[in-house]
Scaffold this motif. Structure first.
Motif, PDB file in Angstrom:
ATOM      1  N   ILE A 111       0.860  -1.196   0.135  1.00 37.95           N
ATOM      2  CA  ILE A 111      -0.094   0.021   0.032  1.00 37.95           C
ATOM      3  C   ILE A 111       0.983   1.168  -0.152  1.00 37.95           C
ATOM      4  N   ALA A 112       0.748   1.914  -1.198  1.00 35.71           N
ATOM      5  CA  ALA A 112       1.358   3.348  -1.210  1.00 35.71           C
ATOM      6  C   ALA A 112       0.896   4.504  -0.412  1.00 35.71           C
ATOM      7  N   LEU A 113       1.584   5.150   0.421  1.00 37.27           N
ATOM      8  CA  LEU A 113       1.091   6.160   1.346  1.00 37.27           C
ATOM      9  C   LEU A 113       1.897   7.408   1.319  1.00 37.27           C
ATOM     10  N   GLN A 114       1.456   8.599   1.804  1.00 31.56           N
ATOM     11  CA  GLN A 114       2.144   9.755   2.081  1.00 31.56           C
ATOM     12  C   GLN A 114       1.599  10.367   3.252  1.00 31.56           C
ATOM     13  N   VAL A 115       2.561  10.872   4.051  1.00 33.20           N
ATOM     14  CA  VAL A 115       2.256  11.543   5.479  1.00 33.20           C
ATOM     15  C   VAL A 115       1.756  12.803   5.081  1.00 33.20           C
ATOM     16  N   SER A 116       0.557  13.133   5.411  1.00 34.60           N
ATOM     17  CA  SER A 116      -0.271  14.358   5.067  1.00 34.60           C
ATOM     18  C   SER A 116      -0.425  15.182   6.193  1.00 34.60           C
ATOM     19  N   VAL A 117      -0.083  14.801   7.405  1.00 34.08           N
ATOM     20  CA  VAL A 117      -0.058  15.620   8.813  1.00 34.08           C
ATOM     21  C   VAL A 117       0.994  15.193   9.880  1.00 34.08           C
ATOM     22  N   LEU A 118       1.676  15.871  10.298  1.00 39.80           N
ATOM     23  CA  LEU A 118       2.384  15.403  11.460  1.00 39.80           C
ATOM     24  C   LEU A 118       2.662  16.781  12.267  1.00 39.80           C
ATOM     25  N   GLU A 119       1.995  16.769  13.336  1.00 35.34           N
ATOM     26  CA  GLU A 119       1.835  18.155  14.142  1.00 35.34           C
ATOM     27  C   GLU A 119       1.811  18.106  15.536  1.00 35.34           C
ATOM     28  N   PRO A 120       2.082  18.807  16.469  1.00 31.35           N
ATOM     29  CA  PRO A 120       1.688  18.832  17.797  1.00 31.35           C
ATOM     30  C   PRO A 120       0.139  18.904  17.959  1.00 31.35           C
ATOM     31  N   ILE A 121      -0.332  18.688  19.054  1.00 32.21           N
ATOM     32  CA  ILE A 121      -1.709  19.130  19.368  1.00 32.21           C
ATOM     33  C   ILE A 121      -1.437  19.909  20.478  1.00 32.21           C
ATOM     34  N   ASP A 122      -2.339  21.198  20.618  1.00 30.34           N
ATOM     35  CA  ASP A 122      -2.065  21.976  21.725  1.00 30.34           C
ATOM     36  C   ASP A 122      -3.508  22.796  21.621  1.00 30.34           C
ATOM     37  N   GLU A 123      -4.919  22.298  22.181  1.00 34.46           N
ATOM     38  CA  GLU A 123      -6.032  22.755  22.063  1.00 34.46           C
ATOM     39  C   GLU A 123      -6.309  23.041  23.569  1.00 34.46           C
ATOM     40  N   PRO A 124      -6.839  24.387  23.573  1.00 34.46           N
ATOM     41  CA  PRO A 124      -7.136  24.894  24.846  1.00 34.46           C
ATOM     42  C   PRO A 124      -8.639  24.326  25.174  1.00 34.46           C
ATOM     43  N   ALA A 125      -8.846  24.371  26.534  1.00 34.99           N
ATOM     44  CA  ALA A 125     -10.010  23.943  26.908  1.00 34.99           C
ATOM     45  C   ALA A 125     -11.205  24.676  26.148  1.00 34.99           C
ATOM     46  N   GLY A 126     -12.449  23.822  26.192  1.00 36.47           N
ATOM     47  CA  GLY A 126     -13.528  24.623  25.289  1.00 36.47           C
ATOM     48  C   GLY A 126     -14.269  25.224  26.166  1.00 36.47           C
ATOM     49  N   SER A 127     -14.666  26.558  25.873  1.00 35.20           N
ATOM     50  CA  SER A 127     -15.482  27.373  26.705  1.00 35.20           C
ATOM     51  C   SER A 127     -17.032  27.176  26.679  1.00 35.20           C
ATOM     52  N   ILE A 139      -0.692  12.476  13.832  1.00 36.71           N
ATOM     53  CA  ILE A 139      -0.147  12.003  12.449  1.00 36.71           C
ATOM     54  C   ILE A 139      -1.013  11.319  11.667  1.00 36.71           C
ATOM     55  N   ALA A 140      -1.141  11.760  10.324  1.00 33.36           N
ATOM     56  CA  ALA A 140      -2.070  11.251   9.292  1.00 33.36           C
ATOM     57  C   ALA A 140      -1.149  10.881   8.151  1.00 33.36           C
ATOM     58  N   TRP A 141      -1.865   9.747   7.269  1.00 34.29           N
ATOM     59  CA  TRP A 141      -1.268   9.368   5.996  1.00 34.29           C
ATOM     60  C   TRP A 141      -2.567   9.199   5.180  1.00 34.29           C
ATOM     61  N   LYS A 142      -2.103   9.380   3.856  1.00 33.83           N
ATOM     62  CA  LYS A 142      -3.391   9.210   2.825  1.00 33.83           C
ATOM     63  C   LYS A 142      -2.741   8.130   1.834  1.00 33.83           C
ATOM     64  N   GLN A 143      -3.661   7.345   1.224  1.00 33.61           N
ATOM     65  CA  GLN A 143      -3.337   6.427  -0.033  1.00 33.61           C
ATOM     66  C   GLN A 143      -2.954   7.383  -1.105  1.00 33.61           C
ATOM     67  N   ARG A 144      -1.533   6.980  -1.853  1.00 31.52           N
ATOM     68  CA  ARG A 144      -1.424   7.596  -2.841  1.00 31.52           C
ATOM     69  C   ARG A 144      -2.184   7.157  -4.118  1.00 31.52           C
ATOM     70  N   ALA A 145      -2.696   8.038  -4.976  1.00 32.03           N
ATOM     71  CA  ALA A 145      -3.462   7.647  -6.014  1.00 32.03           C
ATOM     72  C   ALA A 145      -2.506   7.323  -7.067  1.00 32.03           C
ATOM     73  N   SER A 146      -3.210   6.366  -7.917  1.00 30.78           N
ATOM     74  CA  SER A 146      -2.237   5.617  -9.269  1.00 30.78           C
ATOM     75  C   SER A 146      -3.190   5.515 -10.399  1.00 30.78           C
ATOM     76  N   LEU A 147      -2.757   5.201 -11.502  1.00 34.47           N
ATOM     77  CA  LEU A 147      -3.459   5.213 -12.772  1.00 34.47           C
ATOM     78  C   LEU A 147      -4.705   4.099 -12.571  1.00 34.47           C
ATOM     79  N   LEU A 148      -4.290   2.987 -11.835  1.00 33.49           N
ATOM     80  CA  LEU A 148      -5.097   1.849 -11.730  1.00 33.49           C
ATOM     81  C   LEU A 148      -6.056   2.094 -10.490  1.00 33.49           C
ATOM     82  N   MET A 149      -5.732   2.924  -9.969  1.00 37.37           N
ATOM     83  CA  MET A 149      -6.835   3.356  -8.338  1.00 37.37           C
ATOM     84  C   MET A 149      -6.799   4.781  -8.379  1.00 37.37           C
TER      85      MET A 149
END
Length: 217
Positions: A111-127, A139-149
């Motif tokens: 399965i061919a993939l690409q890292v799409s997100v790599l970042e810290p999480i720093d979210e304040p409390a919800g008011s 971290i997130a990764w997505k499937q790389r498209a191809s001619l067949l897919m």
């Protein structure tokens, strides 16, 4: 150690960073890991950690679902160590939809993939909803498209979040992959149960590797 990982489930689609809301369905899992979020992330981004070795060897791999990670290309600003996933890394997983296959099993599905997100999480409390602050890594990764897919036919993105709890000593791990495109309903019928088992093996393996100090014990 913390409690066992929860079973993976298939359900309604969950938003992903690249494709947003919509899609056909999502497979998700979660667990509590007795280690800091960065320790968990460090195992996931180390491509060499995935290469599956017999359990009597040092650093036997934790990942029975994706037993090999091959770096295909790195972004231009890659540092001296090219063996770790970074934002923009192109890589290929050797995926075994039956994690119970023996150690010497033949190669799985590439399965061919690409890292799409790599970042810290720093979210304040919800008011408004009173939700607590969230700190950790994503971290997130997505499937790389191809001619067949091509992407319009099938695309997916997997998101993993490592959020600190217990003062940063433990991690709430959450993982989900949402599938989009015309073929997504077919994938759900044909392979969702297998991917669920793979996610469970991934989650349990990651938990064991991090909590036991990375020696495959």
């Amino acid at each position: 150690m913390s409690a066992p990982a929860a079973a993976a489930t298939t359900g309604a689609p969950l938003p992903t960073p690249t494709y947003g809301a919509g899609g056909s369905f999502a497979i998700s899992c979660s667990s509590r890991i007795a280690a800091a979020p960065r320790d968990c992330l460090d195992v996931v981004v180390a491509s060499s950690e995935c290469t599956f070795l017999p359990p009597d060897q040092d650093n036997a791999a934790w990942n029975r679902f994706c037993r090999k990670c091959t770096i295909d290309s790195q972004p231009d600003d890659t540092p001296s160590d090219p063996t770790h996933l970074r934002l923009g890394t192109h890589f290929t997983f050797d995926v075994h939809l039956n994690p119970s296959e023996p150690d010497g099993a033949a190669a799985g599905q590439a399965i061919a993939l690409q890292v799409s997100v790599l970042e810290p999480i720093d979210e304040p409390a919800g008011s408004e909803d009173g939700s607590p602050p969230r700190k950790g890594w994503r971290i997130a990764w997505k499937q790389r498209a191809s001619l067949l897919m091509p992407a319009w036919l099938l695309r997916s993105e997997r998101v993993q979040e490592f959020v600190e709890v217990e003062g940063g000593k433990e991690t709430d791990y959450r993982c989900w992959e949402t599938f989009y495109g015309l073929l997504a309903p077919v994938v759900r019928m044909a392979a969702a149960a297998q991917v669920e088992r793979g996610f469970e093996a991934w989650s349990e393996g990651l938990k064991g590797r991090v909590e036991k100090g990375g020696r495959g014990e």
